[in-house]
Write a protein that holds these residues in place. Structure first.
Motif, short mmCIF file in Angstrom:
data_model
loop_
_atom_site.label_atom_id
_atom_site.label_comp_id
_atom_site.label_asym_id
_atom_site.label_seq_id
_atom_site.Cartn_x
_atom_site.Cartn_y
_atom_site.Cartn_z
N SER A 22 24.60 64.10 93.52
CA SER A 22 24.85 63.28 94.70
C SER A 22 24.11 61.95 94.58
N LEU A 23 24.86 60.89 94.73
CA LEU A 23 24.34 59.54 94.50
C LEU A 23 23.71 59.00 95.78
N PRO A 24 22.50 58.43 95.69
CA PRO A 24 21.93 57.77 96.87
C PRO A 24 22.85 56.62 97.29
N ASP A 25 22.81 56.25 98.58
CA ASP A 25 23.67 55.15 99.01
C ASP A 25 23.16 53.83 98.43
N SER A 26 23.98 52.79 98.55
CA SER A 26 23.67 51.49 97.94
C SER A 26 22.33 50.95 98.39
N ASN A 27 22.00 51.13 99.68
CA ASN A 27 20.71 50.63 100.18
C ASN A 27 19.54 51.31 99.48
N GLU A 28 19.67 52.61 99.23
CA GLU A 28 18.61 53.33 98.52
C GLU A 28 18.52 52.89 97.06
N LEU A 29 19.66 52.56 96.46
CA LEU A 29 19.64 52.12 95.06
C LEU A 29 19.02 50.74 94.91
N PHE A 30 18.90 49.99 96.01
CA PHE A 30 18.17 48.72 95.96
C PHE A 30 16.67 48.93 95.96
N GLN A 31 16.23 50.17 96.17
CA GLN A 31 14.82 50.50 96.03
C GLN A 31 14.62 50.88 94.56
N LYS A 32 13.93 50.02 93.86
CA LYS A 32 13.79 50.15 92.41
C LYS A 32 13.38 51.56 91.97
N GLU A 33 12.39 52.13 92.66
CA GLU A 33 11.88 53.44 92.27
C GLU A 33 12.95 54.52 92.39
N LYS A 34 13.76 54.45 93.47
CA LYS A 34 14.80 55.48 93.67
C LYS A 34 15.86 55.39 92.58
N ALA A 35 16.29 54.19 92.27
CA ALA A 35 17.31 54.01 91.23
C ALA A 35 16.77 54.49 89.88
N GLN A 36 15.54 54.09 89.56
CA GLN A 36 14.95 54.47 88.28
C GLN A 36 14.75 55.98 88.20
N GLN A 37 14.34 56.60 89.30
CA GLN A 37 14.14 58.05 89.30
C GLN A 37 15.47 58.78 89.14
N TYR A 38 16.51 58.27 89.79
CA TYR A 38 17.83 58.89 89.65
C TYR A 38 18.27 58.87 88.18
N ILE A 39 18.08 57.72 87.54
CA ILE A 39 18.46 57.61 86.12
C ILE A 39 17.63 58.56 85.27
N GLU A 40 16.33 58.56 85.50
CA GLU A 40 15.44 59.42 84.71
C GLU A 40 15.80 60.89 84.87
N ASP A 41 16.06 61.31 86.11
CA ASP A 41 16.38 62.71 86.38
C ASP A 41 17.75 63.13 85.84
N ASN A 42 18.66 62.17 85.66
CA ASN A 42 20.04 62.51 85.35
C ASN A 42 20.59 61.94 84.05
N LYS A 43 19.75 61.31 83.23
CA LYS A 43 20.29 60.67 82.02
C LYS A 43 20.93 61.68 81.07
N GLU A 44 20.39 62.88 80.96
CA GLU A 44 21.00 63.91 80.10
C GLU A 44 22.35 64.35 80.68
N LYS A 45 22.39 64.53 81.98
CA LYS A 45 23.64 64.93 82.65
C LYS A 45 24.70 63.83 82.50
N ILE A 46 24.27 62.58 82.59
CA ILE A 46 25.20 61.45 82.39
C ILE A 46 25.78 61.52 80.98
N ASN A 47 24.90 61.68 79.99
CA ASN A 47 25.37 61.76 78.59
C ASN A 47 26.30 62.95 78.37
N ASP A 48 25.96 64.10 78.97
CA ASP A 48 26.82 65.28 78.84
C ASP A 48 28.19 65.03 79.47
N THR A 49 28.19 64.35 80.60
CA THR A 49 29.44 64.02 81.30
C THR A 49 30.31 63.13 80.42
N ILE A 50 29.71 62.12 79.82
CA ILE A 50 30.45 61.20 78.94
C ILE A 50 31.01 61.95 77.74
N GLU A 51 30.24 62.86 77.18
CA GLU A 51 30.66 63.59 75.98
C GLU A 51 31.69 64.68 76.27
#
Length: 195
Positions: free
Chosen positions: A149-178
């Motif tokens: 579940s993606l945080p809303d756009s306002n939350e993604l403007f909070q640098k820490e939230k966006a960075q944490q989302y990427i950090e927590d999900n980068k493997e899942k993103i790669n698996d999705t692409i593959e």
């Protein structure tokens, strides 16, 4: 002496050939994206040209980045030869390698631009005669359904939230692409158009 000159020329030729091959191998792919570098540009606005360009150049295919258009809150990226170190043939071989690189890169780049440029309304990628477009709303739905579940756009403007989302999900993103199944479904819903 002639033997040593010939040997020296041969060694030099091999070194130049290896250096040329190494340059091709160093082109940014999904496997060697520096997510730390990419995350630095979280909470970028569409109007911040230099940061959007930095993101595009850090993502897969960024070595072939030719131009960007950020009008109407659309991130429109064109890949191709732009007088850089790579020839048009090398660029086309990279994108159309028979290993689904075009689709994987478009898919991956749309996900990361959704996370990093929260005020963009759509994404458009072009290479050679292939064009792909998807809206932010469609990307948000896809990401929330298949990754997390993606945080809303306002939350993604909070640098820490966006960075944490990427950090927590980068493997899942790669698996999705593959995932061939998810990739096929995604491009069935949002096809690449041949111009």
């Amino acid at each position: 002496m002639k033997y040593f000159k010939a040997l020296f020329c041969l060694v030099l030729l091999i070194c130049v050939g290896v250096a040329g091959c190494s340059q091709k191998e160093q082109m940014t792919s999904i496997n060697n994206v520096d997510t730390k570098e990419v995350k630095k540009h979280s909470r970028t606005y569409v109007g911040d040209n230099s940061n959007v360009i930095a993101i595009v150049q850090a993502l897969p295919g960024g070595d072939t980045f030719k131009e960007i258009d950020l009008q109407n809150k659309t991130v429109k990226v064109t890949y191709g030869a732009a007088g850089g170190a790579l020839s048009k043939d090398e660029i086309l071989k990279y994108w159309f390698d028979g290993q689904d690189t075009l689709k994987k890169n478009f898919f991956y780049n749309a996900i990361y631009l959704t996370l990093l440029v929260p005020n963009a309304e759509s994404y458009n990628f072009n290479v050679d005669d292939q064009s792909f477009s998807v809206s932010r709303e469609e990307m948000e739905k896809f990401i929330s359904k298949h990754i997390k579940s993606l945080p809303d756009s306002n939350e993604l403007f909070q640098k820490e939230k966006a960075q944490q989302y990427i950090e927590d999900n980068k493997e899942k993103i790669n698996d999705t692409i593959e995932s061939k199944k998810l990739r096929e479904q995604f491009f069935k819903d949002f096809p690449i158009i041949e111009k």
